[in-house]
Structure formats: C-alpha cells, structure tokens
Design a protein around this motif. Structure first.
Motif, PDB file in Angstrom:
ATOM      1  N   LEU A   3      46.216  60.255  76.567  1.00  0.00           N
ATOM      2  CA  LEU A   3      45.824  60.298  78.039  1.00  0.00           C
ATOM      3  C   LEU A   3      47.097  59.834  78.714  1.00  0.00           C
ATOM      4  CD1 LEU A   3      42.121  59.230  77.893  1.00  0.00           C
ATOM      5  CD2 LEU A   3      43.102  61.565  78.394  1.00  0.00           C
ATOM      6  N   ILE A   4      47.469  58.790  78.576  1.00  0.00           N
ATOM      7  CA  ILE A   4      48.837  58.015  79.092  1.00  0.00           C
ATOM      8  C   ILE A   4      50.072  59.073  79.062  1.00  0.00           C
ATOM      9  CG2 ILE A   4      50.446  56.145  78.863  1.00  0.00           C
ATOM     10  CD1 ILE A   4      47.970  54.552  77.342  1.00  0.00           C
ATOM     11  N   ARG A   5      50.212  59.544  77.625  1.00  0.00           N
ATOM     12  CA  ARG A   5      51.343  60.406  77.679  1.00  0.00           C
ATOM     13  C   ARG A   5      51.165  61.612  78.813  1.00  0.00           C
ATOM     14  NH1 ARG A   5      53.087  65.312  76.065  1.00  0.00           N
ATOM     15  NH2 ARG A   5      50.928  65.835  75.381  1.00  0.00           N
ATOM     16  N   ARG A   6      49.785  62.237  78.834  1.00  0.00           N
ATOM     17  CA  ARG A   6      49.748  63.516  79.537  1.00  0.00           C
ATOM     18  C   ARG A   6      49.827  63.163  81.140  1.00  0.00           C
ATOM     19  NH1 ARG A   6      44.089  66.001  76.825  1.00  0.00           N
ATOM     20  NH2 ARG A   6      45.080  66.345  74.609  1.00  0.00           N
ATOM     21  N   ALA A   7      49.222  61.866  81.392  1.00  0.00           N
ATOM     22  CA  ALA A   7      49.486  61.301  82.837  1.00  0.00           C
ATOM     23  C   ALA A   7      50.977  61.187  83.309  1.00  0.00           C
ATOM     24  CB  ALA A   7      48.546  60.146  82.875  1.00  0.00           C
ATOM     25  N   GLY A   8      52.013  61.065  82.345  1.00  0.00           N
ATOM     26  CA  GLY A   8      53.061  61.007  82.737  1.00  0.00           C
ATOM     27  C   GLY A   8      53.498  59.714  82.903  1.00  0.00           C
ATOM     28  N   ILE A   9      52.669  58.528  82.715  1.00  0.00           N
ATOM     29  CA  ILE A   9      53.047  57.169  82.854  1.00  0.00           C
ATOM     30  C   ILE A   9      54.218  56.635  81.848  1.00  0.00           C
ATOM     31  CG2 ILE A   9      52.092  54.840  82.357  1.00  0.00           C
ATOM     32  CD1 ILE A   9      49.123  56.135  82.738  1.00  0.00           C
ATOM     33  N   ALA A  10      55.034  55.972  82.843  1.00  0.00           N
ATOM     34  CA  ALA A  10      56.388  55.693  82.350  1.00  0.00           C
ATOM     35  C   ALA A  10      56.500  54.429  81.632  1.00  0.00           C
ATOM     36  CB  ALA A  10      57.536  55.540  83.397  1.00  0.00           C
ATOM     37  N   VAL A  11      55.653  53.479  81.669  1.00  0.00           N
ATOM     38  CA  VAL A  11      55.806  52.233  81.179  1.00  0.00           C
ATOM     39  C   VAL A  11      54.353  51.681  80.759  1.00  0.00           C
ATOM     40  CG1 VAL A  11      56.937  49.802  81.363  1.00  0.00           C
ATOM     41  CG2 VAL A  11      58.003  51.652  82.412  1.00  0.00           C
ATOM     42  N   VAL A  12      54.118  51.085  79.625  1.00  0.00           N
ATOM     43  CA  VAL A  12      53.027  50.347  79.288  1.00  0.00           C
ATOM     44  C   VAL A  12      53.161  49.118  78.757  1.00  0.00           C
ATOM     45  CG1 VAL A  12      51.080  50.430  77.675  1.00  0.00           C
ATOM     46  CG2 VAL A  12      51.949  52.482  78.386  1.00  0.00           C
ATOM     47  N   HIS A  13      52.738  47.997  79.724  1.00  0.00           N
ATOM     48  CA  HIS A  13      52.643  46.629  79.224  1.00  0.00           C
ATOM     49  C   HIS A  13      51.474  46.172  78.589  1.00  0.00           C
ATOM     50  CE1 HIS A  13      56.039  45.762  82.257  1.00  0.00           C
ATOM     51  NE2 HIS A  13      55.425  47.080  82.562  1.00  0.00           N
ATOM     52  N   ILE A  14      51.714  45.403  77.236  1.00  0.00           N
ATOM     53  CA  ILE A  14      50.653  45.247  76.359  1.00  0.00           C
ATOM     54  C   ILE A  14      50.379  43.810  76.276  1.00  0.00           C
ATOM     55  CG2 ILE A  14      49.869  45.633  73.974  1.00  0.00           C
ATOM     56  CD1 ILE A  14      51.252  48.096  73.665  1.00  0.00           C
ATOM     57  N   GLY A  15      48.885  43.222  76.177  1.00  0.00           N
ATOM     58  CA  GLY A  15      48.738  42.094  76.333  1.00  0.00           C
ATOM     59  C   GLY A  15      48.487  41.372  75.139  1.00  0.00           C
ATOM     60  N   SER A  16      47.903  42.248  74.085  1.00  0.00           N
ATOM     61  CA  SER A  16      47.710  42.104  72.532  1.00  0.00           C
ATOM     62  C   SER A  16      47.591  43.182  71.908  1.00  0.00           C
ATOM     63  CB  SER A  16      46.493  41.215  72.500  1.00  0.00           C
ATOM     64  OG  SER A  16      45.241  41.806  72.919  1.00  0.00           O
ATOM     65  N   TYR A  17      48.161  43.113  70.606  1.00  0.00           N
ATOM     66  CA  TYR A  17      48.007  44.255  69.832  1.00  0.00           C
ATOM     67  C   TYR A  17      46.483  44.120  69.020  1.00  0.00           C
ATOM     68  CZ  TYR A  17      52.892  44.914  70.840  1.00  0.00           C
ATOM     69  OH  TYR A  17      53.912  45.013  71.503  1.00  0.00           O
ATOM     70  N   ASP A  18      46.176  45.264  68.475  1.00  0.00           N
ATOM     71  CA  ASP A  18      44.895  45.389  67.927  1.00  0.00           C
ATOM     72  C   ASP A  18      44.651  44.515  66.531  1.00  0.00           C
ATOM     73  OD1 ASP A  18      42.559  46.240  66.510  1.00  0.00           O
ATOM     74  OD2 ASP A  18      42.608  47.914  68.117  1.00  0.00           O
ATOM     75  N   PRO A  19      44.018  43.757  66.534  1.00  0.00           N
ATOM     76  CA  PRO A  19      43.942  42.915  65.250  1.00  0.00           C
ATOM     77  C   PRO A  19      43.352  43.567  63.902  1.00  0.00           C
ATOM     78  CG  PRO A  19      42.066  42.443  66.790  1.00  0.00           C
ATOM     79  CD  PRO A  19      43.015  43.303  67.359  1.00  0.00           C
ATOM     80  N   ASN A  20      42.894  44.679  64.077  1.00  0.00           N
ATOM     81  CA  ASN A  20      42.458  45.544  63.014  1.00  0.00           C
ATOM     82  C   ASN A  20      43.726  46.106  62.254  1.00  0.00           C
ATOM     83  OD1 ASN A  20      41.703  47.493  61.035  1.00  0.00           O
ATOM     84  ND2 ASN A  20      40.046  48.168  62.360  1.00  0.00           N
TER      85      ASN A  20
END
Length: 275
Positions: A90-107
């Motif tokens: 969904l992010i790719r399709r929306a054309g969002i340029a930058v993603v800032h991540i607070g934490s990575y999935d612990p799984n």
C-alpha cells in the motif's frame, strides 16, 4: 528544519500508538515537511493496520500523498498470508517516498522483511531517534513480550536473539515473584549458538545429552565457563538460586537479510527444575 520535523512526526506517531485498542499498539503519521496530512492507529478502524488507516483517511480527504513521509511505530507488514494487501505494498502504491520506523517486528519470521520490501521498492527507510525507538517499543505493550519471555515449567519458543540483547526470560508463571532465568544467546556459526551466563558458575553444557531425561543431576555438570556453545540438538543449562532451566536448541534460522552462518533466530524447548 528536516530533523526537527522528523522528530516531531515520530513523536506524534508514538502518541497515536497509545490510542490503539488491543494488543500490538501501533501508530502512524503521514506528513509532508512540517505538515501532518493524516494519522492512524491500530483499532481506529476495524481490522485495519495503522498505516492502512492513515493512507485511507488521506485518500478520503482527497490528499495526494505521493512523495510524502510515513512515520510508523512498528515495521509495516509485508507477507500477510491472506487476500489483504500488505502495508508495504500500500505504501509503494501510494508513492510514499520515505518511511521512518520506530521498531522492527519482534517475530523472527517477520523481522525486517517489511524493511527489505520497502528498500527493494526504492523507498528510503530510516529509523526513529534512539529515545523515540524506546518509546515506540514501550507503546507496543505486551506484544513484544511474546518474543522475549516464556512461561511455564516446560515450553518452547522461537525468538530473535539479535534483539533485546539476546535475552530471553523463562518464568515458572506470570506472577511478579515467579522464579525466573534470564537466558542470553548470541551467534556461533551455522549449526550452534552461544549461551551466556555473564560469569563462571551459571551455565553448563550437558554434553552428549539429547533429551532432558538423560540429565540426572544438573548440578553435576561443569559450570566453569562464562558461556557454552550449544549445537542444534544439544542442551544448555542455566542455574540460579531457584534451580535450573534446561534449554534444548531445536533449530537456527536466518532472516531474509541473512545467509550462510548469519543466523538470528533460535528455537528452543525448555524444562524447569526447581531446587
């Protein structure tokens, strides 16, 4: 200032996460420079992830989010085994340029797969500042506990030992005063892992034993080192004043960004023997 904007939006995402309903509290903010365009949190709309909510709300308001930045407290999902479109797509399709991540999935089955999908899609991926990463992890609540502790006299778990300092806590029950052992693990090549005690007298290898029943008296083992190498199929033992926890290493696996001997997840079975 770009850094000030990033910090403000990341902080807003953490606050959004605190509004979430249920387990795995997640918040997301869509922004263009200093302007917040849309927000979302888990539970805001039934069965939708925080990133989905933010993107959908922007579309409903007829806001163009191409070239914008998304701030999310948890790594966006990438490999849903359903008919739903994952957040990374969904992010790719929306054309969002930058993603800032607070934490990575612990799984460990999911860890950084979303990051890789975004990177491979040409999207810039950045981490929250260290203090806000801690806030994002705290906001996530007991979601991360599933992958940092195990409960019961017997049990099994798979966890990512590159996170949480390699620590995995085993407790007899979920009470505050429950006997517990904080095991610690780190990489040791393709077919083994190190079990750490911090200093001599805490960990031992039950050499040649493949089943817990083969260990008669766990105190009879050699606790002379501060760490032991535990091969897949072998048993490491940790002791403290409560007794012993016997940990059999069942398997080691790399995540998507690791290969060869670069394992990051371990599967163990354990048995507690109280003093």
């Amino acid at each position: 200032m770009p850094e000030e904007n990033d910090r403000a939006h990341a902080s807003a995402a953490v606050q959004e996460a605190l509004r979430s309903v249920g387990n795995a509290r997640v918040g997301a903010v869509l922004a263009r420079e200093s302007e917040v365009l849309s927000t979302g949190h888990k539970g805001e709309r039934p069965n939708l992830h925080a990133e989905e909510v933010a993107i959908i709300k922007a579309a409903e308001a007829d806001i163009d989010v191409s070239g914008t930045a998304l701030y999310t407290t948890l790594e966006p999902c990438a490999n849903l085994k359903t008919n739903r479109v994952p957040c990374t797509e969904l992010i790719r399709r929306a054309g969002i340029a930058v993603v800032h991540i607070g934490s990575y999935d612990p799984n460990p089955r999911i860890y950084r797969i979303g990051w890789k999908y975004l990177r491979d899609s040409g999207i810039s991926v950045r981490d929250f500042p260290a203090d806000l990463r801690a806030d994002a992890q705290e906001a996530a609540g007991n979601f991360t506990d599933v992958f940092t502790k195990g409960i019961g006299m017997n049990g099994g778990a798979k966890f990512d030992f590159t996170q949480n300092g390699g620590r995995f806590t085993i407790k007899v029950d979920d009470g505050d005063g429950s006997p517990s052992w904080q095991t610690r693990w780190t990489n040791c090549g393709a077919s083994a892992i190190y079990m750490y005690g911090g200093h001599a007298g805490i960990v031992a290898l039950a050499r040649y034993a493949n089943e817990f029943a083969e260990i008669d008296d766990a105190d009879a083992l050699d606790y002379g080192g501060s760490s032991v190498r535990v091969d897949v199929g072998s048993i490491g033992v940790m002791r403290n004043n409560h007794g012993h926890v016997l940990c059999k290493v069942v398997g080691l696996e790399p995540t998507v960004d690791h290969g060869g001997s670069g394992h990051v997840s371990v599967t163990i079975n354990w048995e507690v023997r109280l003093s």
